[in-house]
Design a protein around this motif. Structure first.
Motif, PDB file in Angstrom:
ATOM      1  N   VAL A 115       0.789  -1.149  -0.010  1.00  0.00           N
ATOM      2  CA  VAL A 115       0.034   0.326  -0.061  1.00  0.00           C
ATOM      3  C   VAL A 115       1.455   1.506   0.092  1.00  0.00           C
ATOM      4  CG1 VAL A 115      -1.590   1.694   1.404  1.00  0.00           C
ATOM      5  CG2 VAL A 115      -2.005  -1.194   0.913  1.00  0.00           C
ATOM      6  N   LEU A 116       1.720   1.023   0.113  1.00  0.00           N
ATOM      7  CA  LEU A 116       2.903   2.329   1.080  1.00  0.00           C
ATOM      8  C   LEU A 116       3.337   2.530  -0.757  1.00  0.00           C
ATOM      9  CD1 LEU A 116       4.116   2.021   4.055  1.00  0.00           C
ATOM     10  CD2 LEU A 116       1.889   3.693   3.914  1.00  0.00           C
ATOM     11  N   PHE A 117       3.735   1.145  -0.933  1.00  0.00           N
ATOM     12  CA  PHE A 117       4.690   1.248  -2.584  1.00  0.00           C
ATOM     13  C   PHE A 117       3.911   2.684  -3.315  1.00  0.00           C
ATOM     14  CE2 PHE A 117       6.664  -0.726  -6.883  1.00  0.00           C
ATOM     15  CZ  PHE A 117       7.332  -0.355  -6.328  1.00  0.00           C
ATOM     16  N   CYS A 118       2.155   2.056  -3.243  1.00  0.00           N
ATOM     17  CA  CYS A 118       1.255   2.813  -4.233  1.00  0.00           C
ATOM     18  C   CYS A 118       1.179   3.727  -4.262  1.00  0.00           C
ATOM     19  CB  CYS A 118       0.484   2.050  -3.746  1.00  0.00           C
ATOM     20  SG  CYS A 118       0.351  -0.368  -5.528  1.00  0.00           S
ATOM     21  N   LEU A 140       0.866   4.269 -12.944  1.00  0.00           N
ATOM     22  CA  LEU A 140      -0.125   3.669 -13.028  1.00  0.00           C
ATOM     23  C   LEU A 140       0.353   2.250 -13.448  1.00  0.00           C
ATOM     24  CD1 LEU A 140      -1.603   6.614 -15.377  1.00  0.00           C
ATOM     25  CD2 LEU A 140      -1.757   6.331 -12.659  1.00  0.00           C
ATOM     26  N   PHE A 141       0.978   1.804 -14.346  1.00  0.00           N
ATOM     27  CA  PHE A 141       0.636   0.170 -14.579  1.00  0.00           C
ATOM     28  C   PHE A 141       1.002  -0.536 -13.573  1.00  0.00           C
ATOM     29  CE2 PHE A 141       3.488  -3.810 -15.106  1.00  0.00           C
ATOM     30  CZ  PHE A 141       2.511  -4.423 -15.994  1.00  0.00           C
ATOM     31  N   PHE A 142       2.009  -0.239 -12.327  1.00  0.00           N
ATOM     32  CA  PHE A 142       2.788  -0.892 -11.198  1.00  0.00           C
ATOM     33  C   PHE A 142       1.175  -0.621 -10.109  1.00  0.00           C
ATOM     34  CE2 PHE A 142       6.963  -1.376 -13.525  1.00  0.00           C
ATOM     35  CZ  PHE A 142       6.849  -2.761 -12.918  1.00  0.00           C
ATOM     36  N   ILE A 143       1.366   0.330 -10.283  1.00  0.00           N
ATOM     37  CA  ILE A 143       0.085   0.900  -9.095  1.00  0.00           C
ATOM     38  C   ILE A 143      -1.024  -0.427  -9.256  1.00  0.00           C
ATOM     39  CG2 ILE A 143      -1.653   2.220  -8.480  1.00  0.00           C
ATOM     40  CD1 ILE A 143       0.153   4.340  -8.508  1.00  0.00           C
ATOM     41  N   THR A 144      -2.066  -0.560 -10.614  1.00  0.00           N
ATOM     42  CA  THR A 144      -2.696  -1.097 -10.573  1.00  0.00           C
ATOM     43  C   THR A 144      -2.859  -2.529 -10.417  1.00  0.00           C
ATOM     44  OG1 THR A 144      -3.409  -0.405 -12.871  1.00  0.00           O
ATOM     45  CG2 THR A 144      -4.364  -1.827 -12.919  1.00  0.00           C
ATOM     46  N   LEU A 145      -1.211  -2.632 -10.582  1.00  0.00           N
ATOM     47  CA  LEU A 145      -0.368  -4.528 -10.941  1.00  0.00           C
ATOM     48  C   LEU A 145      -0.559  -4.853  -9.452  1.00  0.00           C
ATOM     49  CD1 LEU A 145       0.551  -7.063 -12.484  1.00  0.00           C
ATOM     50  CD2 LEU A 145       2.895  -5.966 -11.530  1.00  0.00           C
ATOM     51  N   THR A 146       0.142  -3.900  -8.324  1.00  0.00           N
ATOM     52  CA  THR A 146      -0.326  -3.844  -7.527  1.00  0.00           C
ATOM     53  C   THR A 146      -1.554  -4.577  -6.426  1.00  0.00           C
ATOM     54  OG1 THR A 146       2.340  -2.851  -6.808  1.00  0.00           O
ATOM     55  CG2 THR A 146       1.295  -3.460  -4.249  1.00  0.00           C
ATOM     56  N   VAL A 147      -2.331  -3.956  -6.808  1.00  0.00           N
ATOM     57  CA  VAL A 147      -3.728  -2.869  -6.537  1.00  0.00           C
ATOM     58  C   VAL A 147      -4.051  -4.842  -6.798  1.00  0.00           C
ATOM     59  CG1 VAL A 147      -5.998  -2.501  -6.378  1.00  0.00           C
ATOM     60  CG2 VAL A 147      -3.771  -1.214  -6.275  1.00  0.00           C
ATOM     61  N   LEU A 200      -1.015 -14.348  -2.345  1.00  0.00           N
ATOM     62  CA  LEU A 200       0.162 -13.096  -3.335  1.00  0.00           C
ATOM     63  C   LEU A 200       1.161 -12.297  -3.137  1.00  0.00           C
ATOM     64  CD1 LEU A 200      -2.955 -13.243  -6.543  1.00  0.00           C
ATOM     65  CD2 LEU A 200      -0.802 -15.301  -6.118  1.00  0.00           C
ATOM     66  N   ILE A 201       0.655 -11.614  -1.961  1.00  0.00           N
ATOM     67  CA  ILE A 201       1.689  -9.887  -1.783  1.00  0.00           C
ATOM     68  C   ILE A 201       2.290 -10.649  -1.303  1.00  0.00           C
ATOM     69  CG2 ILE A 201       0.573 -10.043   0.645  1.00  0.00           C
ATOM     70  CD1 ILE A 201       0.464  -7.177  -2.509  1.00  0.00           C
TER      71      ILE A 201
END
Length: 276
Positions: free
Chosen positions: A158-161, A181-188, A201-202
């Motif tokens: 979450v902090l990464f996003c 935006l790509f990595f936020i979408t992937l991580t979320v 997974l996380i």
């Protein structure tokens, strides 16, 4: 002042530019990656006296496995997004050091040539300049540590996003906007699947982020500071501050610090696991 990083753009001094409880009730059968709440086993096991059972061995095995995968795919297009996100962490480390020393960040950029620039004013240059390479290695180690617990891995993700969202306020270039935006979408997506479907997974993703960012920091230091001396690099900027430290000598110190952070990250992850 600009802080540049990467193959084509290094530091340049230009004034003012710059784990959940599973359904099985047996705690002994719960793998480390499922642990959400620490259950005390008699204090913190700093000596790793309870290491290593099959779950600690799993963590230890995943680190070289990830490194091997990264090495095999290093020059492929699959690694390009990860390399760019490692550059983002480098630049955010410069920016964070600037904020901590009361400076003002005016822009953060990431470029497709795996370079980047942080534009800032003020702040303490003694901390800001080395914060890029050392900060990337530090955050890689932190992510490795946080992967040892499911709740911690969730918090780290979450902090990464959040950090990627915050960085978009500081005049990002187009590459950085799409990258974040790509990595936020992937991580979320990983977070949602992990929590809603109770599929672990996380932790895997957090560990992979940590290992890759740490490995990229070591490679980047070697490529930018040791194999060549580029005027305007972080090492050259350190040389200007401390004339007795030649650029390559400074470059040799950075990978030692980077490897130390990775080793500490793995150690603290094991301590966390053996103490719960």
């Amino acid at each position: 002042m600009n802080l540049r990083q990467g193959q084509a753009s290094d530091t340049i001094d230009i004034p003012y530019a710059l784990s959940d409880a599973i359904t099985d009730t047996s705690a002994a059968s719960a793998p480390w990656i499922f642990q959400d709440i620490a259950e005390s086993t008699g204090g913190v096991d700093w000596n790793l006296s309870k290491c290593c059972n099959e779950y600690e061995k799993l963590l230890i095995a995943l680190v070289p496995s990830y490194l091997f995968l990264i090495l095999i795919l290093w020059n492929t297009a699959l690694m390009k997004p990860m390399k760019l996100i490692a550059v983002f962490v480098h630049e955010m480390s410069h920016a964070t050091a600037c904020w901590l020393t009361c400076g003002k960040v005016e822009g953060i950029e990431v470029h497709l040539n795996e370079g980047g620039v942080t534009k800032y004013r003020g702040g303490w240059r003694w901390l800001i300049i080395p914060a890029g390479y050392c900060g990337g290695a530090f955050w890689g180690g932190v992510l490795v540590t946080m992967s040892g617990n499911r709740i911690a891995a969730l918090v780290a993700s979450v902090l990464f996003c959040v950090s990627m969202l915050v960085s978009l306020r500081f005049s990002p270039n187009r590459t950085m906007v799409f990258l974040n935006l790509f990595f936020i979408t992937l991580t979320v997506t990983f977070i949602v699947v992990d929590r809603l479907l109770n599929i672990v997974l996380i932790n895997y993703l957090t560990l992979y982020y940590g290992v890759f960012i740490g490995a990229f920091s070591v490679y980047d230091i070697y490529d930018d500071l040791i194999t060549r001396t580029v005027e305007g690099s972080d090492a050259h900027a350190c040389f200007k501050l401390i004339p007795c430290c030649l650029p390559r000598c400074v470059g040799l110190q950075f990978p030692v610090v980077a490897l130390m952070f990775q080793a500490l990250g793995l150690y603290f992850a094991l301590v966390w696991m053996t103490s719960t």
